[in-house]
Design a protein around this motif. Structure first.
Motif, short mmCIF file in Angstrom:
data_model
loop_
_atom_site.label_atom_id
_atom_site.label_comp_id
_atom_site.label_asym_id
_atom_site.label_seq_id
_atom_site.Cartn_x
_atom_site.Cartn_y
_atom_site.Cartn_z
N MET A 75 0.85 -1.17 0.00
CA MET A 75 0.00 0.00 0.00
C MET A 75 0.89 1.23 0.00
O MET A 75 1.94 1.24 0.62
CB MET A 75 -0.91 -0.01 1.22
N VAL A 76 0.46 2.26 -0.68
CA VAL A 76 1.25 3.49 -0.72
C VAL A 76 1.08 4.26 0.58
O VAL A 76 0.08 4.14 1.28
CB VAL A 76 0.84 4.38 -1.92
N LYS A 77 2.08 5.06 0.89
CA LYS A 77 2.04 5.88 2.10
C LYS A 77 0.94 6.92 1.95
O LYS A 77 0.82 7.57 0.92
CB LYS A 77 3.39 6.56 2.30
N MET A 78 0.12 7.04 2.98
CA MET A 78 -0.96 8.02 2.95
C MET A 78 -0.63 9.17 3.88
O MET A 78 -0.02 8.98 4.92
CB MET A 78 -2.28 7.38 3.39
N ARG A 79 -1.03 10.34 3.50
CA ARG A 79 -0.84 11.50 4.36
C ARG A 79 -1.81 11.42 5.53
O ARG A 79 -2.92 10.93 5.39
CB ARG A 79 -1.10 12.79 3.58
N PRO A 80 -1.37 11.91 6.69
CA PRO A 80 -2.30 11.89 7.83
C PRO A 80 -3.47 12.84 7.58
O PRO A 80 -3.35 13.81 6.84
CB PRO A 80 -1.45 12.35 9.01
N ARG A 81 -4.57 12.53 8.21
CA ARG A 81 -5.76 13.39 8.15
C ARG A 81 -5.85 14.12 9.48
O ARG A 81 -5.23 13.73 10.45
CB ARG A 81 -7.00 12.53 7.92
N PHE A 82 -6.63 15.17 9.51
CA PHE A 82 -6.74 15.97 10.73
C PHE A 82 -8.20 16.15 11.13
O PHE A 82 -9.06 16.38 10.28
CB PHE A 82 -6.09 17.35 10.52
N ARG A 83 -8.45 16.01 12.43
CA ARG A 83 -9.78 16.26 12.97
C ARG A 83 -9.92 17.74 13.26
O ARG A 83 -8.95 18.50 13.20
CB ARG A 83 -9.97 15.45 14.26
N HIS A 84 -11.11 18.16 13.64
CA HIS A 84 -11.37 19.58 13.89
C HIS A 84 -10.46 20.15 14.97
O HIS A 84 -10.08 21.30 14.91
CB HIS A 84 -12.84 19.80 14.25
N TYR A 138 -4.84 2.16 6.08
CA TYR A 138 -3.38 2.29 6.08
C TYR A 138 -2.81 1.75 7.39
O TYR A 138 -1.82 1.02 7.39
CB TYR A 138 -2.98 3.75 5.86
N THR A 139 -3.44 2.06 8.49
CA THR A 139 -3.00 1.57 9.80
C THR A 139 -3.06 0.04 9.84
O THR A 139 -2.13 -0.61 10.31
CB THR A 139 -3.86 2.17 10.92
N ALA A 140 -4.15 -0.54 9.32
CA ALA A 140 -4.28 -2.00 9.29
C ALA A 140 -3.21 -2.63 8.40
O ALA A 140 -2.61 -3.65 8.75
CB ALA A 140 -5.68 -2.40 8.80
N TRP A 141 -2.94 -2.00 7.24
CA TRP A 141 -1.91 -2.52 6.35
C TRP A 141 -0.55 -2.47 7.03
O TRP A 141 0.22 -3.42 6.96
CB TRP A 141 -1.86 -1.71 5.05
N MET A 142 -0.22 -1.35 7.72
CA MET A 142 1.07 -1.23 8.40
C MET A 142 1.22 -2.31 9.47
O MET A 142 2.27 -2.94 9.58
CB MET A 142 1.23 0.16 9.03
N ASP A 175 7.96 3.30 6.91
CA ASP A 175 7.20 3.56 8.14
C ASP A 175 6.85 2.26 8.85
O ASP A 175 6.95 2.15 10.07
CB ASP A 175 5.91 4.32 7.83
N ALA A 176 6.43 1.26 8.09
CA ALA A 176 6.00 -0.01 8.68
C ALA A 176 7.16 -0.74 9.36
O ALA A 176 6.95 -1.45 10.34
CB ALA A 176 5.36 -0.91 7.63
N LEU A 177 8.39 -0.56 8.86
CA LEU A 177 9.52 -1.30 9.40
C LEU A 177 10.32 -0.55 10.47
O LEU A 177 11.30 -1.08 10.98
CB LEU A 177 10.44 -1.74 8.26
N ASN A 178 9.88 0.66 10.82
CA ASN A 178 10.52 1.36 11.93
C ASN A 178 10.37 0.53 13.20
O ASN A 178 9.29 0.07 13.53
CB ASN A 178 9.88 2.74 12.16
#
Length: 124
Positions: free
Chosen positions: A1-10, A20-24, A69-72
């Motif tokens: 899966m490609v790296k996704m940019r984080p999203r932001f809440r209000h 993405y979290t599940a894939w990582m 990111d996944a292998l850190n």
């Protein structure tokens, strides 16, 4: 899966897409099955090839970023250790999805000896 940019809440709180979290998490658990050592220390050179039945979505940089990111903490302490990249292949035809990763530790440079100062001679 490609790296996704984080999203932001209000409230400004950042989060990743749950897919993405599940894939990582899945990628990390597969890596832990394949690699049973401590995270590699030092400066690293990394090569990657992505094999699969069809071309993956996204560009090569985003594919690499997701794997980094996944292998850190698994294969390396932090992806900031990677200072050199070897051969990278975005897609190699294969029946199954496989990511091949080769890691080399780059030896620390050996300091050059300091030049000796020229001796003064008493020429008469």
């Amino acid at each position: 899966m490609v790296k996704m940019r984080p999203r932001f809440r209000h409230g400004g709180h950042a989060y990743h897409d749950p897919r993405y979290t599940a894939w990582m998490q899945h990628f990390r658990s597969e890596a832990l099955l394949a690699y049973d050592g401590d995270p590699v220390q030092g400066t690293l050179k990394v090569s990657m090839s992505f094999l699969g039945p069809s071309k993956p979505r996204g560009d090569l940089g985003n594919l690499i970023g997701g794997v980094e990111d996944a292998l850190n903490g698994v294969l390396w302490e932090d992806d900031a250790q990677i200072e050199e990249y070897g051969e990278m292949k975005r897609w190699v035809p294969s029946e199954e999805w496989v990511t091949l990763i080769m890691v080399e530790v780059i030896p620390a440079p050996v300091p050059l000896p300091k030049p000796k100062k020229a001796r003064k001679t008493n020429a008469k």
